[in-house]
Design an enzyme around this catalytic site. Structure first.
Site, PDB file in Angstrom:
ATOM      1  N   CYS A   1       0.819  -1.223   0.000  1.00  0.00           N
ATOM      2  CA  CYS A   1       0.000   0.000   0.000  1.00  0.00           C
ATOM      3  C   CYS A   1       0.846   1.264   0.000  1.00  0.00           C
ATOM      4  O   CYS A   1       0.362   2.332  -0.324  1.00  0.00           O
ATOM      5  CB  CYS A   1      -0.881   0.070   1.235  1.00  0.00           C
ATOM      6  SG  CYS A   1      -2.180  -1.132   1.278  1.00  0.00           S
TER       7      CYS A   1
ATOM      8  N   CYS B   1      -4.070   9.183   5.231  1.00  0.00           N
ATOM      9  CA  CYS B   1      -3.125   9.021   6.343  1.00  0.00           C
ATOM     10  C   CYS B   1      -3.854   9.142   7.677  1.00  0.00           C
ATOM     11  O   CYS B   1      -3.548   8.432   8.631  1.00  0.00           O
ATOM     12  CB  CYS B   1      -2.011  10.058   6.270  1.00  0.00           C
ATOM     13  SG  CYS B   1      -0.999   9.894   4.788  1.00  0.00           S
TER      14      CYS B   1
END
Lengths: 187, 388
Positions: free
Chosen positions: A35, A105
């Site tokens: 990822c 994030c």
């Protein structure tokens, strides 16, 4: 180059609570090498169910490190019940905002925290519910629906910024568009 | 803080000599080269000199050089011209690691009904030329154009374009090369290889941004991409970007003069940087064939750390480079070049590209060599994937 504000830069250049916690009471992991970012969150929890210490290890871009650092600062002193309610927006707000493209994030922070708390409470984490939409990043339709509703997202591109779905090979972008449109139609 | 600039595959500084030669054409010498009066005509003479200088750099005839606005325009003009010249042919052969100027244009043409073969590369970045030759043997009549980059922008790996170009020419297939990264770094001879079209860009060789050129082999009835006036002998309409064309001419002259230095001094600096970083930083690896590579480029992967974080810490030390991770470009997968080479995620996400120019010094390399190990260590110390 991404435009980060001074607080994000500060938490990247001087991360708080970085490093492994050997005697952690709870650990939550999310993300993977493929990822491009991953977070391992460590919590120290006292008998009355309050988080007394937190630390992290993060692989990822500057905003991933800053989001992890912010997360540990926010949860210290919180009860588990309050911490469980924390959202990605709380993390982004603490940092004074993240670039839209980097919101995933903060989502990663929310995810790791929930996993840590659930494993501490002994709640079994089952395989992800729902049907996988994005094969590249392993994102399900239920995750996309939750994120779209929670953050009032308006497009498939927004979904990519928040949970990465659609940001790899791009094959699922049409499906994501359909999901977003169906939610917008309901609203 | 001093800036150490090692991002020359992204762009280069304009040489002082280039800028000096350009300056008068912004102010007092503003004539239009197409005008009948000698005030404009003199500018035309200077453009002709620039054309000769660019031609000399790649061993072309001056009349075969068409000035454009950038490498991307040259690429677009070349491919679209090939399609227009071969309306019945629907097959384009290119590689899986092209610059977006070719890659995204070909994907667009695929959606428009063209058949595109994106030829794969191996772990070292070598092109599967056998596949190309097989297709050429079987279906030459359907191929409108073969377009291959001369050297890769991310890894510096050089493709055997001369060999493929010759085989294409034998079969009467148009061959185009995006030589934007190769020009000025390695010797190029379009005549020896029988290349039909070649793209180059000014700002990669110390000319300004916004100027490029396309070599079009004599005899090709080149249909213009930009239609309009008669400039560039009808091959590219639009009033000439005179100052920049003159700048590209001067930069080409300098690049030719510096080819030997590229091959010796700059290759030495790159090899020094590479050897020291590999020695000082564990779990680091070079991407691409180390031998068959541009002398100025180093693509190096550091396991278990992420490119954007590395770049931002390097920025704190004044070092400019690029990453192979895509976090910096808005997409989330590592670069298509590293993925096509099947570089493992572990090092692909932590890949940094250093690209040198003749302005770099040994002292700068030593500075980078000192600065990098603590940066990588700092990020590995907080990485959940780093096994001490």
């Amino acid at each position: 180059m991404w435009e980060y504000n001074d607080k994000v830069k500060d938490h990247f250049l001087n991360p708080r609570n970085a490093g492994e916690m050997k005697d952690a009471d709870a650990v939550g992991e999310t993300g993977s090498l493929s990822c491009g970012d991953a977070l391992k969150l460590f919590l120290k929890i006292n008998k009355s169910g309050r988080i007394v210490d937190a630390s992290f290890m993060t692989f990822g871009c500057a905003s991933a490190v800053a989001s992890s650092s912010a997360l540990t600062e926010i949860v210290k002193g919180m009860t588990l019940d309050d911490a469980e309610k924390l959202t990605n927006d709380d993390i982004a707000d603490y940092l004074g905002g993240l670039p839209k493209e980097k919101m995933h994030c903060s989502v990663m922070g929310q995810d790791a925290l929930r996993k840590a708390i659930r494993s501490y409470k002994g709640i079994e984490i089952l395989a992800k519910p729902g049907n996988t939409i994005c094969e590249c990043f392993g994102v399900t339709d239920l995750e996309i629906i939750e994120t779209v509703k929670q953050n009032n997202l308006k497009s498939a591109e927004d979904v990519t910024f928040y949970v990465k779905a659609g940001g790899g090979c791009g094959k699922c972008v049409e499906k994501i568009e359909e999901i977003v449109e169906s939610i917008l139609a309901q609203a | 803080m001093n800036i150490v600039y090692t991002d020359n595959n992204a762009t280069t500084k304009v040489s002082p000599e280039v800028l000096e030669e350009m300056m008068p054409y912004f102010s007092e010498l503003y004539g239009n080269p197409s005008s009948m009066h000698s005030f404009g005509g003199n500018v035309g003479g200077k453009i002709q000199e620039a054309r000769e200088r660019v031609a000399r750099l790649i061993n072309a005839n001056p009349s075969e050089i068409v000035f454009t606005s950038c490498g991307t325009e040259s690429d677009n003009a070349a491919i679209m011209a090939a399609l227009e010249l071969n309306p019945a042919k629907k097959h384009i052969i290119t590689s899986a690691v092209e610059h977006p100027a070719i890659k995204n244009l070909c994907s667009y043409l695929e959606r428009k009904g063209y058949h595109i073969t994106f030829v794969s590369v191996d772990r070292e970045g070598h092109l599967d030329t056998e596949l190309i030759y097989e297709i050429i043997e079987k279906k030459a009549d359907d191929i409108a154009v073969i377009s291959l980059m001369w050297a890769n922008n991310e890894t510096g790996v050089i493709f055997p374009v001369e060999e493929v170009a010759r085989k294409a020419a034998e079969k009467g297939i148009l061959f185009h090369t995006d030589a934007v990264q190769a020009v000025g770094k390695i010797p190029i001879d379009v005549k020896a290889a029988d290349i039909a079209m070649l793209s180059l860009s000014g700002h990669k060789i110390h000319a300004p941004k916004g100027i490029g050129a396309l070599y079009v082999r004599q005899g090709i009835k080149f249909p213009p991409f930009l239609k309009g006036g008669h400039q560039e002998k009808g091959r590219r309409a639009g009033t000439e970007n005179t100052a920049s064309i003159i700048g590209l001419g001067k930069a080409s002259e300098l690049a030719k003069a510096h080819l030997n230095e590229m091959d010796t001094r700059i290759r030495g600096l790159r090899d020094y940087l590479e050897a020291e970083l590999l020695a000082k930083i564990p779990a680091s690896s070079v991407n691409g064939d180390k031998k068959n590579r541009l002398p100025n480029t180093l693509s190096i992967g550091f396991d278990a750390v992420e490119g954007e974080s590395i770049l931002l810490l390097m920025d704190q030390s004044g070092i400019c480079a690029s990453s192979g991770s895509a976090c910096t470009s808005g997409s989330l997968d590592p670069s298509h070049v590293l993925m096509a080479m099947k570089v493992p995620f572990e090092s692909a996400h932590g890949t940094i590209r250093f690209s040198l120019s003749t302005y770099n010094t040994k002292e700068e390399m030593s500075y980078i060599i000192e600065a990098m190990p603590p940066i990588i260590k700092r990020l590995r110390d907080i990485s959940p994937f780093w096994k001490k």
